[in-house]
Enzyme design. Structure first.
Site, PDB file in Angstrom:
ATOM      1  N   LYS A 211       0.824  -1.204   0.000  1.00  0.00           N
ATOM      2  CA  LYS A 211       0.000   0.000   0.000  1.00  0.00           C
ATOM      3  C   LYS A 211       0.860   1.257   0.000  1.00  0.00           C
ATOM      4  O   LYS A 211       2.061   1.233   0.255  1.00  0.00           O
ATOM      5  CB  LYS A 211      -0.959  -0.019   1.195  1.00  0.00           C
ATOM      6  CG  LYS A 211      -2.078  -1.046   1.010  1.00  0.00           C
ATOM      7  CD  LYS A 211      -3.221  -0.868   1.965  1.00  0.00           C
ATOM      8  CE  LYS A 211      -4.394  -1.772   1.579  1.00  0.00           C
ATOM      9  NZ  LYS A 211      -5.511  -1.676   2.536  1.00  0.00           N
ATOM     10  N   ARG A 247      -3.764 -10.175   4.930  1.00  0.00           N
ATOM     11  CA  ARG A 247      -4.284 -10.177   3.562  1.00  0.00           C
ATOM     12  C   ARG A 247      -3.171  -9.661   2.657  1.00  0.00           C
ATOM     13  O   ARG A 247      -2.744  -8.516   2.795  1.00  0.00           O
ATOM     14  CB  ARG A 247      -5.531  -9.298   3.454  1.00  0.00           C
ATOM     15  CG  ARG A 247      -6.169  -9.277   2.073  1.00  0.00           C
ATOM     16  CD  ARG A 247      -7.426  -8.423   2.065  1.00  0.00           C
ATOM     17  NE  ARG A 247      -8.060  -8.429   0.749  1.00  0.00           N
ATOM     18  CZ  ARG A 247      -7.759  -7.580  -0.231  1.00  0.00           C
ATOM     19  NH1 ARG A 247      -6.828  -6.653  -0.039  1.00  0.00           N
ATOM     20  NH2 ARG A 247      -8.375  -7.657  -1.399  1.00  0.00           N
TER      21      ARG A 247
END
Length: 268
Positions: A211, A247
């Site tokens: 991210k 995840r």
């Protein structure tokens, strides 16, 4: 402890959730699967590397993306579910969607085991999840308004989880929503105090993989090896703070991180 496939499913030992994106714009090139062969190859690789759960998404939720229409999302998701269910009938499948109709069809037609909803939830979605009694991942995906962002996130997740339980949803997991309407500073503050979310008494799902809070801080790109190394470092922190499920785009690295974390924990 969750109930999946009518059996108890422990998350006392951290689990790996592999991202299988049926989209052209995933953060990681390796997770962009648009054809049946690509989907099957991605699923087979993730499982072989130790993925516990496959999280299938057909509509990008990355910042500044434009959601596709519902019909196209279902076309993508159903393609992946059909291929993976046929090849790996015992695999635990999660569907990453904020649309109740997609969740319902995924559960009814392909036996989706988990619904991963990044929207924070709607009554319509919760009714579907409650009706079919499948585990649900509740995400904080709104701007932080309280001066203490951790309290803000915890308060929202607890209130929403209580509503879900009242509607009959037995298994709720919580995701603090790293990267969703949060600044880099808020993301890092939340990660540093992630353990506070264990007060909710619910399994914590963490999505830090590649991210912007990683690659922008490092001055790299989402697909770079340096971003993977940064992701791995932050995932170790998340595990130490109580994360139950990682995840990820990179299954092998996450599995190795968990192995090292457990070895470290066993020697304390």
């Amino acid at each position: 402890m969750l109930t999946i496939k009518r059996q108890l499913y422990s998350v006392d030992t951290p689990r790996v959730m592999a991202i299988i994106n049926i989209t052209p714009d995933s953060f990681a090139m390796s997770c962009r699967s648009m054809t049946e062969d690509e989907v099957l190859s991605a699923a087979a690789l993730a499982l072989s590397q130790g993925a516990d759960i496959l999280d299938i998404g057909g509509c990008s939720t990355r910042p500044d993306s434009t959601p596709i229409d519902e019909a196209e999302e279902w076309r993508r998701v159903s393609l992946a579910l059909r291929v993976i269910r046929t090849a790996f009938p015992d695999a635990v499948l999660s569907v990453d969607t904020f649309r109740a109709s997609v969740a319902q069809q995924a559960i009814e037609q392909f036996g989706a085991d988990i619904i991963n909803d990044v929207s924070g939830g709607t009554e319509q979605m919760w009714e579907v999840v409650a009706k079919h009694n499948v585990p649900y991942i509740l995400t904080h995906s709104r701007p932080i308004t309280h001066s203490d962002g951790v309290c803000d996130v915890l308060d929202f997740l607890v209130r929403q989880a209580d509503r879900l339980h009242q509607m009959g949803v037995r298994d709720v997991m919580i995701d603090p929503g790293f990267g969703f309407h949060k600044t880099a500073e808020q993301n890092y503050h939340l990660l540093a105090h992630l353990h506070d979310l264990t007060e909710a008494g619910l399994p914590i799902v963490v999505g830090l993989s590649r991210k912007s809070m990683v690659y922008q801080t490092l001055g790299t790109t989402p697909d770079s090896d340096q971003t993977l190394l940064g992701t791995t470092a932050l995932q170790m922190t998340a595990l130490e703070q109580g994360a139950a499920i990682l995840r990820v785009h990179d299954v092998q690295a996450a599995r190795q991180t968990i192995q090292l974390y457990q070895t470290l924990t066993n020697n304390r």
